[in-house]
Design a protein around this motif. Structure first.
Motif, PDB file in Angstrom:
ATOM      1  N   GLU A  39      26.382 -31.893 -79.906  1.00  0.00           N
ATOM      2  CA  GLU A  39      26.651 -31.198 -78.652  1.00  0.00           C
ATOM      3  C   GLU A  39      25.387 -30.989 -77.802  1.00  0.00           C
ATOM      4  OE1 GLU A  39      30.271 -28.629 -78.921  1.00  0.00           O
ATOM      5  OE2 GLU A  39      28.786 -27.072 -78.496  1.00  0.00           O
ATOM      6  N   ALA A  44      17.964 -30.524 -81.631  1.00  0.00           N
ATOM      7  CA  ALA A  44      17.920 -29.548 -82.727  1.00  0.00           C
ATOM      8  C   ALA A  44      18.248 -28.141 -82.234  1.00  0.00           C
ATOM      9  CB  ALA A  44      16.557 -29.566 -83.434  1.00  0.00           C
ATOM     10  N   MET A  45      19.277 -28.051 -81.421  1.00  0.00           N
ATOM     11  CA  MET A  45      19.654 -26.787 -80.798  1.00  0.00           C
ATOM     12  C   MET A  45      21.060 -26.337 -81.181  1.00  0.00           C
ATOM     13  SD  MET A  45      17.405 -25.676 -78.544  1.00  0.00           S
ATOM     14  CE  MET A  45      16.047 -26.208 -77.530  1.00  0.00           C
ATOM     15  N   ASP A  67      11.725 -25.832 -87.052  1.00  0.00           N
ATOM     16  CA  ASP A  67      12.909 -25.605 -86.220  1.00  0.00           C
ATOM     17  C   ASP A  67      14.169 -26.154 -86.880  1.00  0.00           C
ATOM     18  OD1 ASP A  67      11.588 -24.275 -84.236  1.00  0.00           O
ATOM     19  OD2 ASP A  67      11.246 -26.061 -83.007  1.00  0.00           O
ATOM     20  N   GLU A  70      15.272 -23.861 -89.665  1.00  0.00           N
ATOM     21  CA  GLU A  70      15.987 -22.659 -89.218  1.00  0.00           C
ATOM     22  C   GLU A  70      17.413 -23.002 -88.782  1.00  0.00           C
ATOM     23  OE1 GLU A  70      14.121 -20.053 -86.426  1.00  0.00           O
ATOM     24  OE2 GLU A  70      12.204 -20.070 -87.482  1.00  0.00           O
ATOM     25  N   MET A  71      17.564 -24.111 -88.086  1.00  0.00           N
ATOM     26  CA  MET A  71      18.914 -24.492 -87.634  1.00  0.00           C
ATOM     27  C   MET A  71      19.809 -24.830 -88.826  1.00  0.00           C
ATOM     28  SD  MET A  71      19.088 -24.083 -84.404  1.00  0.00           S
ATOM     29  CE  MET A  71      20.661 -24.816 -84.025  1.00  0.00           C
ATOM     30  N   ASP A  73      19.943 -23.478 -91.588  1.00  0.00           N
ATOM     31  CA  ASP A  73      20.501 -22.258 -92.188  1.00  0.00           C
ATOM     32  C   ASP A  73      21.773 -21.817 -91.491  1.00  0.00           C
ATOM     33  OD1 ASP A  73      18.621 -21.994 -94.131  1.00  0.00           O
ATOM     34  OD2 ASP A  73      17.338 -20.618 -93.011  1.00  0.00           O
ATOM     35  N   CYS A  74      22.070 -22.438 -90.368  1.00  0.00           N
ATOM     36  CA  CYS A  74      23.169 -21.957 -89.519  1.00  0.00           C
ATOM     37  C   CYS A  74      24.285 -22.973 -89.372  1.00  0.00           C
ATOM     38  CB  CYS A  74      22.624 -21.607 -88.139  1.00  0.00           C
ATOM     39  SG  CYS A  74      21.171 -20.557 -88.212  1.00  0.00           S
TER      40      CYS A  74
ATOM     41  N   VAL B 299      26.870 -26.721 -71.232  1.00  0.00           N
ATOM     42  CA  VAL B 299      27.659 -27.498 -72.178  1.00  0.00           C
ATOM     43  C   VAL B 299      28.584 -26.582 -72.975  1.00  0.00           C
ATOM     44  CG1 VAL B 299      27.473 -28.843 -74.298  1.00  0.00           C
ATOM     45  CG2 VAL B 299      26.060 -29.418 -72.321  1.00  0.00           C
ATOM     46  N   THR B 303      32.597 -27.136 -73.066  1.00  0.00           N
ATOM     47  CA  THR B 303      33.332 -27.523 -74.276  1.00  0.00           C
ATOM     48  C   THR B 303      34.263 -26.403 -74.740  1.00  0.00           C
ATOM     49  OG1 THR B 303      31.421 -26.884 -75.589  1.00  0.00           O
ATOM     50  CG2 THR B 303      31.661 -29.197 -75.149  1.00  0.00           C
ATOM     51  N   TRP B 325      26.316 -19.545 -74.371  1.00  0.00           N
ATOM     52  CA  TRP B 325      24.942 -19.849 -74.797  1.00  0.00           C
ATOM     53  C   TRP B 325      24.451 -21.082 -74.074  1.00  0.00           C
ATOM     54  CZ3 TRP B 325      23.595 -24.359 -77.403  1.00  0.00           C
ATOM     55  CH2 TRP B 325      24.626 -25.047 -78.071  1.00  0.00           C
ATOM     56  N   TRP B 327      20.789 -23.864 -73.607  1.00  0.00           N
ATOM     57  CA  TRP B 327      19.437 -24.227 -74.031  1.00  0.00           C
ATOM     58  C   TRP B 327      18.765 -25.056 -72.954  1.00  0.00           C
ATOM     59  CZ3 TRP B 327      23.344 -27.585 -74.905  1.00  0.00           C
ATOM     60  CH2 TRP B 327      23.081 -28.931 -74.681  1.00  0.00           C
ATOM     61  N   LEU B 335      13.843 -23.415 -75.306  1.00  0.00           N
ATOM     62  CA  LEU B 335      14.429 -22.139 -74.893  1.00  0.00           C
ATOM     63  C   LEU B 335      15.907 -22.112 -75.252  1.00  0.00           C
ATOM     64  CD1 LEU B 335      14.484 -19.492 -73.067  1.00  0.00           C
ATOM     65  CD2 LEU B 335      15.084 -21.037 -71.189  1.00  0.00           C
ATOM     66  N   GLN B 336      16.351 -21.018 -75.853  1.00  0.00           N
ATOM     67  CA  GLN B 336      17.778 -20.845 -76.129  1.00  0.00           C
ATOM     68  C   GLN B 336      18.188 -19.451 -75.658  1.00  0.00           C
ATOM     69  OE1 GLN B 336      16.941 -22.030 -80.295  1.00  0.00           O
ATOM     70  NE2 GLN B 336      18.877 -23.149 -80.210  1.00  0.00           N
ATOM     71  N   ASN B 375      11.440 -21.229 -79.188  1.00  0.00           N
ATOM     72  CA  ASN B 375      11.085 -21.831 -80.479  1.00  0.00           C
ATOM     73  C   ASN B 375      11.469 -20.934 -81.655  1.00  0.00           C
ATOM     74  OD1 ASN B 375      10.003 -23.986 -79.037  1.00  0.00           O
ATOM     75  ND2 ASN B 375       7.979 -23.053 -78.954  1.00  0.00           N
ATOM     76  N   PRO B 377      14.934 -20.648 -83.325  1.00  0.00           N
ATOM     77  CA  PRO B 377      16.372 -20.935 -83.433  1.00  0.00           C
ATOM     78  C   PRO B 377      17.139 -19.958 -84.319  1.00  0.00           C
ATOM     79  CG  PRO B 377      15.058 -22.725 -84.389  1.00  0.00           C
ATOM     80  CD  PRO B 377      14.101 -21.810 -83.701  1.00  0.00           C
ATOM     81  N   ALA B 378      16.504 -19.411 -85.352  1.00  0.00           N
ATOM     82  CA  ALA B 378      17.242 -18.478 -86.217  1.00  0.00           C
ATOM     83  C   ALA B 378      17.631 -17.226 -85.430  1.00  0.00           C
ATOM     84  CB  ALA B 378      16.418 -18.110 -87.448  1.00  0.00           C
ATOM     85  N   ILE B 381      20.646 -18.288 -83.145  1.00  0.00           N
ATOM     86  CA  ILE B 381      21.942 -18.437 -83.812  1.00  0.00           C
ATOM     87  C   ILE B 381      22.461 -17.067 -84.234  1.00  0.00           C
ATOM     88  CG2 ILE B 381      23.148 -19.467 -85.766  1.00  0.00           C
ATOM     89  CD1 ILE B 381      22.411 -21.685 -84.049  1.00  0.00           C
ATOM     90  N   ARG B 384      23.822 -15.415 -81.228  1.00  0.00           N
ATOM     91  CA  ARG B 384      25.096 -15.996 -80.826  1.00  0.00           C
ATOM     92  C   ARG B 384      26.244 -15.348 -81.576  1.00  0.00           C
ATOM     93  NH1 ARG B 384      23.908 -22.262 -80.573  1.00  0.00           N
ATOM     94  NH2 ARG B 384      25.785 -22.757 -81.661  1.00  0.00           N
ATOM     95  N   LYS B 385      25.949 -14.945 -82.839  1.00  0.00           N
ATOM     96  CA  LYS B 385      27.010 -14.346 -83.647  1.00  0.00           C
ATOM     97  C   LYS B 385      27.273 -12.892 -83.254  1.00  0.00           C
ATOM     98  CE  LYS B 385      26.242 -17.353 -87.615  1.00  0.00           C
ATOM     99  NZ  LYS B 385      25.360 -17.539 -88.765  1.00  0.00           N
ATOM    100  N   LYS B 406      18.151 -11.980 -87.947  1.00  0.00           N
ATOM    101  CA  LYS B 406      19.037 -12.623 -88.911  1.00  0.00           C
ATOM    102  C   LYS B 406      19.647 -11.592 -89.861  1.00  0.00           C
ATOM    103  CE  LYS B 406      18.655 -16.600 -91.900  1.00  0.00           C
ATOM    104  NZ  LYS B 406      17.725 -17.665 -92.298  1.00  0.00           N
TER     105      LYS B 406
END
Ligand SMILES: Cc1cc2nc3c(=O)[nH]c(=O)nc-3n(C[C@H](O)[C@H](O)[C@H](O)COP(=O)(O)OP(=O)(O)OC[C@H]3O[C@@H](n4cnc5c(N)ncnc54)[C@H](O)[C@@H]3O)c2cc1C
Ligand code: FES
Lengths: 107, 417
Positions: A39, A44-45, A67, A70-71, A73-74, B299, B303, B325, B327, B335-336, B375, B377-378, B381, B384-385, B406
Motif C-alpha cells: 500500500e 517500509a511504511m 525501521d 519496527e514495522m 513488529d506491527c 492512500v 483505500t 493516516w 506518510w 514522516l508518518q 523515523n 515507525p513503532a 503504528i 494508529r491503533k 508502544k
C-alpha cells in the motif's frame, strides 16, 4: 533472470521471473500475487508486504534495518524469525532465486 | 446483501487508488454482478506515491508500480475501460455516457474521480520547463527534465514539492523552494514539526525560502528565471509547482450532485442521489476525527473508503470511522502521521529530535488527537491503533521517564475506555 517463488498458505506456489534489483513486493504486485498489497509503494511504511523467507535463502539477505525491524513488529500475521518486508528485499546476482511464504492475513 | 444489490451493475468512474479498491472489495465481499471501471488515463492503473519519490531517483524502476497486477481485472471479471472518460451522468435513467459515445447502465454509480492540481496563478506558468506532478505522464516528463537539469526551483513547500525537492537534491542538483506561507506543510503539520523540517531541509542543502511566493516566471533565452514576491530572481532550468489540489467535481456538478469542497456524501459514503456514492480525494464526508465535513487526500483514505463503499453498495449502513493516516518520505526523512491535528493542539515531544527519530503527540482538550512521527515507525503504528479511541492523557504522563507509545498502546487496548 532471477526468480521469486511465492507460496500461499493454501500451498499454491507461483514462480515469477523479474529483473535484477526488483523488490519482492514489486515482483508480487506486478504479477498479481494475492496477499501482498504494498500500500505504501515500498517505503517500509505500511507493513502490507510481509513475507516469510525460507531458511535456506536467509543467509543471502541484506540485514533488517531499524525501521524495517519496527514495522515488522506491527504486521497483521504474527512476525517470526523468517519475517521480512517484501519491499526491503531485492533480488540480485547474490540472490538469484528465493522462495517465500505469503502470510494468511496482510491487512 | 439484498437480492437486487447482488446483481445490478456497478459503474465506477476513475481507476485510481479508490476506484480500484471499490471493485476489488466488491468481489471480495461476494458481489456477483457486472463491474465496469471507466478510467481516462491510458494503461494499467498505477500507484501515485512513488511518482514523487523512488520514481524520480537516478536508478528509478523502469515501470510505475501497478495498483494491481495486469491479470487482476480479467481474473476478477472486472471491465476496465482505459483512456475513456465518463462525459455525462443521467441519475434518473441511471446511465453514464462515455467519451466514445457508448452508454453504461448502472444500479450503483461510484465517483472516484480524484483531484487535479491547482493551476499556478502567475505569468509564465505555462512556459516549457514548468511542470506539475500528478500523473505518470507528468512524472515521465520530470524524469527526463531532471536528467538535464542543474538548477531546480520548486514552488510550494507542501508534501509533493518537498518530496520532489529532496529527490532533486539527492541527485546533486541546486534546489530552491519558494513558499508563500511562514512554514512548510503548514496545513497538515503542527508548527513544531514543520519547523523541524525547515531546519532539516536547510541543513541538507535545500534553499527553503519561507514567506516568499512566486510573482512571475520569465524566459530570457538563457533559461527560466523565477521572480519571487520579494523581487529576488532565481535561475532555473526546471520549475516544479505544487500549490494544492482541487477535487474533480465537474461531472458530479453537471449531474446535479451537491458539492461542498468535494462531492457531498453521508457517513456511508452515499450521496443524496439514490444509488450514487463518492470515495477518495473527490469526496467530502462527515469525519468523526475532525468533527466536520472533510476531504482527505491520502492512500489510506482512498483505500479504506473504497472498502467501505463496497459494503455500503451491498446494503451495509455502518458509518465510516477509520482513523486517518498518512506518510511522506523526503530524502532520508520518513514522516508518518496518525490522526488529524488542528491549530491550537497542544504538542508534546516524545524522543529526541536531534537524533532524527522522534514523535510529537498532539493533545486537544486533553485527548490524544494525532501523532506525527519522524523515523519512528513503532510510534506511528501504535498511534494508529489508539488515536480514535478518544483517550484522555496528560502531558506529564507522556513525558514521564520510561514512557513509550508502544507500551501505552498495549495497555490502552487491553483496558478499553
Ligand atoms: C505525486 C503524488 C504523491 C503522493 N504521495 C502520497 C503519499 O506519500 N502518501 C499518501 O497517503 N498519499 C499520497 N498521494 C495522494 C494519493 O495518491 C491520493 O490521495 C490517492 O491516489 C487518491 O485516490 P483516488 O482514487 O481518490 O484518486 P486518483 O488516484 O487521483 O484517481 C482518480 C482517477 O480518476 C480519473 N478520472 C477523473 N475523472 C474522470 C472521468 N470523468 N472519467 C474517467 N476517469 C476519470 C483520473 O484521471 C484518475 O486516474 C500522492 C499523490 C501524488 C499525485
Ligand atoms: S510496501 Fe509498504 S512496507 Fe513494504
Amino acid at each position: 533472470m532471477p526468480t521469486v517463488t511465492f507460496v500461499q498458505s493454501t500451498g499454491e506456489s507461483i514462480e515469477v521471473a523479474v529483473a535484477e534489483g526488483t523488490s519482492l513486493m514489486r515482483a508480487a504486485v506486478t504479477n498479481g500475487i494475492d496477499g501482498i498489497v504494498g500500500e505504501c509503494g515500498g517505503q517500509a511504511m505500511c507493513a502490507t508486504c510481509h513475507v516469510f523467507v525460507r531458511p535456506e535463502y536467509a543467509g543471502a539477505l541484506p540485514p533488517v534495518s531499524d525501521d524495517e525491524d519496527e514495522m515488522l513488529d506491527c504486521t497483521t500475521s504474527e512476525r517470526t524469525e523468517a519475517s521480512r518486508l517484501g519491499c526491503q528485499v531485492k533480488v540480485s546476482a547474490e540472490l538469484p532465486s528465493i522462495v517465500v511464504d505469503v502470510p494468511a492475513d496482510q491487512v | 446483501m439484498d437480492s437486487t444489490a447482488a446483481h445490478e451493475p456497478v459503474v465506477i468512474i476513475g481507476g485510481g487508488q479508490a476506484g480500484i479498491q471499490v471493485a476489488d472489495s466488491l468481489r471480495a465481499e461476494g458481489f456477483a454482478g457486472s463491474i465496469t471501471i471507466v478510467n481516462d488515463e491510458p494503461g494499467n492503473p498505477y500507484q501515485r506515491p512513488p511518482l514523487s519519490k523512488d520514481y524520480l531517483a537516478v536508478d528509478a524502476p523502469a515501470e510505475p508500480l501497478p495498483l494491481r497486477g495486469a491479470e487482476f481485472f480479467a481474473d476478477k471479471d472486472i471491465v476496465l475501460l482505459q483512456d475513456t472518460s465518463a462525459a455525462a451522468v443521467d441519475t434518473v435513467a441511471r446511465r453514464v455516457t462515455l467519451s466514445d459515445g457508448n452508454t453504461l447502465a448502472y444500479g450503483h454509480l461510484v465517483f472516484a474521480t480524484g483531484a487535479t492540481n491547482r493551476a499556478l496563478p502567475c505569468p509564465g506558468a505555462s512556459l516549457p520547463g514548468v511542470h506539475a506532478l500528478r500523473s505518470l505522464s507528468d512524472a515521465e516528463a520530470l524524469q527526463e527534465a531532471l536528467a538535464e537539469a542543474r538548477n531546480v526551483v520548486v514552488i510550494g513547500a507542501g508534501f509533493i514539492g518537498l518530496e520532489f525537492a529532496a529527490g532533486a537534491r539527492a541527485r546533486g542538483l541546486r534546489v530552491t523552494v519558494l513558499e508563500f506561507a511562514p512554514r512548510p506543510m503548514g496545513r497538515a503539520l503542527s508548527s513544531t514539526m514543520s519547523d523541524w523540517f525547515t531546519a532539516r531541509h536547510l541543513a541538507d542543502g535545500i534553499d527553503l525560502r519561507l514567506n516568499e511566493g512566486v510573482a512571475a516566471i520569465h524566459e530570457d533565452g538563457a533559461g527560466l528565471s523565477v521572480e519571487s514576491t520579494t523581487g529576488a530572481r532565481y535561475a532555473a532550468d526546471l520549475v516544479l509547482y505544487g500549490v494544492g489540489v482541487t477535487p474533480r467535481t465537474e461531472l458530479a456538478e453537471s449531474a446535479g450532485l451537491p458539492l461542498e469542497n468535494g462531492i457531498v456524501v453521508d457517513q456511508s459514503l452515499r450521496t443524496s442521489v439514490e444509488g450514487v456514492l463518492a470515495v477518495g480525494d473527490c469526496a467530502s464526508f462527515p469525519n468523526i476525527h475532525t468533527g466536520a465535513r472533510t476531504r482527505l487526500e491520502s492512500v489510506q483514505n482512498a483505500t479504506d473508503q473504497g472498502r467501505h463503499a463496497a459494503r455500503s453498495i451491498l446494503g451495509a449502513s455502518a458509518p465510516y470511522t477509520d482513523t486517518p493516516w498518512f506518510w511522506s518520505t523526503q530524502g532520508p526523512i520518513r514522516l508518518q502521521i496518525a490522526g488529524i491535528s488542528a491549530p491550537g493542539d497542544h504538542p508534546v515531544l516524545l524522543g529526541d529530535p536531534s537524533g532524527g527519530k522522534f514523535s510529537i503527540a498532539l493533545l486537544r482538550a486533553g485527548v490524544l488527537a494525532a501523532v506525527e512521527s519522524v523515523n519512528a515507525p513503532a510510534d506511528h503504528i501504535s498511534a494508529r491503533k489508539i488515536v480514535g479511541l478518544g483517550l484522555v492523557v496528560s502531558p506529564e504522563a507522556l513525558t514521564a521517564p520510561g514512557f513509550n507509545l508502544k507500551a501505552f498502546a498495549k495497555e490502552a487496548l487491553a483496558t478499553p475506555a
